[in-house]
Design an enzyme around this catalytic site. Structure first.
Site, mmCIF file in Angstrom:
data_model
loop_
_atom_site.group_PDB
_atom_site.id
_atom_site.type_symbol
_atom_site.label_atom_id
_atom_site.label_comp_id
_atom_site.label_asym_id
_atom_site.label_seq_id
_atom_site.Cartn_x
_atom_site.Cartn_y
_atom_site.Cartn_z
ATOM 1 N N CYS A 60 -1.524 5.033 -6.186
ATOM 2 C CA CYS A 60 -0.942 6.375 -6.234
ATOM 3 C C CYS A 60 -0.672 7.009 -4.875
ATOM 4 O O CYS A 60 0.476 7.219 -4.477
ATOM 5 C CB CYS A 60 -1.843 7.295 -7.055
ATOM 6 S SG CYS A 60 -2.325 6.626 -8.652
ATOM 7 N N LYS A 108 2.139 16.375 -10.454
ATOM 8 C CA LYS A 108 1.363 15.605 -9.488
ATOM 9 C C LYS A 108 2.197 15.256 -8.255
ATOM 10 O O LYS A 108 3.261 14.657 -8.367
ATOM 11 C CB LYS A 108 0.856 14.328 -10.161
ATOM 12 C CG LYS A 108 -0.142 13.542 -9.345
ATOM 13 C CD LYS A 108 -0.707 12.398 -10.174
ATOM 14 C CE LYS A 108 -1.791 11.654 -9.398
ATOM 15 N NZ LYS A 108 -2.374 10.561 -10.192
ATOM 16 N N HIS A 231 -6.235 -17.412 -7.738
ATOM 17 C CA HIS A 231 -6.346 -17.111 -6.320
ATOM 18 C C HIS A 231 -7.606 -16.259 -6.134
ATOM 19 O O HIS A 231 -7.899 -15.399 -6.961
ATOM 20 C CB HIS A 231 -5.105 -16.344 -5.851
ATOM 21 C CG HIS A 231 -5.021 -16.143 -4.376
ATOM 22 N ND1 HIS A 231 -5.678 -15.112 -3.735
ATOM 23 C CD2 HIS A 231 -4.372 -16.831 -3.395
ATOM 24 C CE1 HIS A 231 -5.431 -15.171 -2.440
ATOM 25 N NE2 HIS A 231 -4.644 -16.198 -2.195
ATOM 26 N N ASP A 293 5.638 5.565 -8.728
ATOM 27 C CA ASP A 293 4.868 5.192 -7.538
ATOM 28 C C ASP A 293 4.369 3.753 -7.597
ATOM 29 O O ASP A 293 4.099 3.144 -6.571
ATOM 30 C CB ASP A 293 3.700 6.160 -7.303
ATOM 31 C CG ASP A 293 2.832 6.380 -8.532
ATOM 32 O OD1 ASP A 293 3.150 5.839 -9.599
ATOM 33 O OD2 ASP A 293 1.838 7.125 -8.435
ATOM 34 N N HIS A 294 4.234 3.208 -8.786
ATOM 35 C CA HIS A 294 3.803 1.811 -8.960
ATOM 36 C C HIS A 294 4.038 1.418 -10.402
ATOM 37 O O HIS A 294 4.492 2.230 -11.215
ATOM 38 C CB HIS A 294 2.321 1.639 -8.596
ATOM 39 C CG HIS A 294 1.415 2.588 -9.323
ATOM 40 N ND1 HIS A 294 1.109 2.449 -10.660
ATOM 41 C CD2 HIS A 294 0.761 3.706 -8.908
ATOM 42 C CE1 HIS A 294 0.302 3.428 -11.036
ATOM 43 N NE2 HIS A 294 0.081 4.213 -9.989
#
Length: 512
Positions: A60, A108, A231, A293-294
């Site tokens: 965020c 936000k 990984h 944002d993502h």
């Protein structure tokens, strides 16, 4: 947000809305057939859809810091959800206000320092400590209400209503150009109090009303690599996110279905804004930007949340609709730092030379060749970096062409990853050792953008000093506080052991 073009009488106003945490592939991927998103589809039909838009940091605060500043995370030292921009930093909204725009923000923003929980901070600071502790509640899907229950995320609906009312009552009477920003939480997972006092958010919550908009049978169950073949950084992330246990196909499908339903509710909020613009006659002269944002992993790669460079987490939606904007699909790789110069370009404000981003207007404006003769070429790669919690190494992604290259830490202690997204869109086959020359070339390119071993050392030094400062301020309560953070269930099994490992880490050296 909304803003007006001063110098373009045919294109008077523009609006920008920034949403929260949506997988960008939903805007164009065939998987979008799983859920109805009518207003995103409207923007896709009437505007420019970016097929390869990425966050500059898949979490965020650092992500939003990049969008508001136009600078990569390492340049502003936005390391985690607690460390973002200085509150006095001049954003593009500040510049537009200085140049005569009326600005209004709802919801936000979350790009400055000092936010988020203590647990979130401590987890980020101690990510290089040699222990493995579950930090999140197990991801679950929950239903609430009935088939008539529409407004599930009440806070987001409240600010959406405020923004729509502002458009109808205020924007229509303005004599100056305006910028309107709306930032939502959806489709971010909801808090999970069952995971402890400092609980995180691992509940995918929706109502039957929204779930009916999801085609359940069309939901794809993601492929997982065996735990033994993951990984090492992915294994750490999966474990700390409480995802290494057994999940049935129904559990996974339900989580993904609920996530898509949450996206449908988000789309409806976008619809409220577009409807308000349409009803007031402002839509025909307004620029609308939809982004995030993502993304959200939603159980891809045995994870939920973000904090990963995999497509579900780092690939974001970006759609721009408005007068003089082409109706097209844009294949260029772009990222959130491009928003800053784009908005200044919209307002005809000179663009600072030091920005990491580049204006998108040459890519999307009609007759752009004449308007921007010297700025037609957008860089052919994007950078994303991550330095926060749930990942035990600083992570760097270079995305260019069909390749995604991911480097870690100092570039040597953790093996890199290379994915051919054209042949392996699910990112299941790391081909770094199969194509060593390509990996070396991309690593060289990454180094030309960022000295990532140095940045990794700076972050580790910052984390250690922040933890030491906090430990000293906590005093004798230090151990008790640690025992009640989100990792409390694992911590309380061997508290002395973990305290010893932390003390050993504190005494270790960090080379910068």
């Amino acid at each position: 947000m909304g803003a007006r073009w001063k110098a373009c009488p045919a294109s008077v106003r523009d609006a920008l809305a920034v949403w929260k945490g949506e997988d960008g592939r939903l805007t164009f991927h065939p998987e979008n057939e799983t859920v109805a998103l009518p207003f995103i589809n409207l923007m896709k039909r009437d505007g420019s859809l970016f097929l390869n838009a990425y966050t500059n940091s898949p979490i965020c605060c650092p992500s939003r810091a990049a969008m508001w500043s136009g600078l990569f995370s390492h340049l502003t030292e936005s390391w985690n959800n607690f460390k973002g921009l200085d509150p006095n930093y001049t954003t593009w909204v500040d510049l537009m206000e200085k140049h005569g725009y009326y600005t209004q923000k709802y919801g936000k923003t979350d790009y400055t320092s000092g936010h988020h929980s203590l647990s979130n901070r401590v987890e980020a600071w101690t990510r290089n400590v040699d222990f493995l502790l579950q930090q999140e509640g197990r991801p679950v899907a929950e239903l609430t209400g009935d088939k008539k229950y529409v407004r599930v995320m009440k806070k987001d609906w409240e600010i959406t209503d405020k923004a729509a009312t502002w458009i109808r009552n205020k924007a229509t009477n303005l004599t100056q150009p305006f910028v309107l920003y709306l930032g939502l939480n959806l489709p971010h997972p909801y808090p999970s109090p069952s995971s402890g006092e400092n609980y995180g958010s691992s509940t995918f919550l929706t109502s039957p009303y929204w779930l009916e908009r999801v085609i359940y049978k069309a939901i794809r169950i993601p492929k997982w690599s065996p735990l033994s073949e993951m990984h090492p950084v992915d294994y750490y992330s999966s474990y700390t996110k409480n995802c290494t246990g057994k999940f049935t196909q129904k559990e996974i499908r339900d989580i993904r279905a609920h996530y898509y339903a949450m996206c449908a509710e988000t789309d409806a909020m976008l619809g409220e804004i577009i409807s308000a613009l349409c009803e007031t006659g402002l839509l025909k002269r307004t620029l609308v930007i939809f982004t995030a944002d993502h993304g959200e992993l939603a159980m891809e790669h045995r994870q939920f949340y973000k904090m990963s460079m995999y497509e579900a987490s780092s690939h974001i939606p970006l759609l721009i609709m408005g007068p003089t904007i082409k109706s097209q699909l844009v294949s260029s790789v772009v990222s959130l730092v491009d928003i800053y110069p784009t908005m200044l370009d919209v307002a005809r404000i000179p663009i600072p030379k030091n920005l990491s981003g580049h204006s998108l207007l040459p890519l999307i404006s009609e007759k752009a060749e004449n308007k921007f003769p010297s700025r037609n070429q957008h860089p052919a790669c994007v950078l994303s970096e991550f330095h926060g919690c749930n990942v035990n190494s600083s992570t760097y992604m270079l995305r260019t062409g069909k390749w995604k290259y991911i480097a870690y830490s100092d570039g040597h202690s953790v093996s890199p990853q290379l994915f051919d997204l054209s042949a392996d869109p699910d990112e299941l086959i790391n081909v770094a050792t199969m194509f060593p020359r390509i990996a070396q070339s991309l690593n060289k390119k990454l180094h030309s953008i960022i000295d990532y071993p140095k940045v990794s050392a700076l972050v580790e030094q910052y984390n250690k000093q922040q933890f030491i400062n906090w430990k000293q301020s906590a005093g004798q309560n230090y151990s008790d506080i640690l025992a009640n953070l989100r990792w409390h269930q694992d911590w309380k099994k061997h508290p002395k052991k973990y305290e010893h490992v932390i003390n050993k880490w504190i005494k270790g050296n960090t080379t910068v």
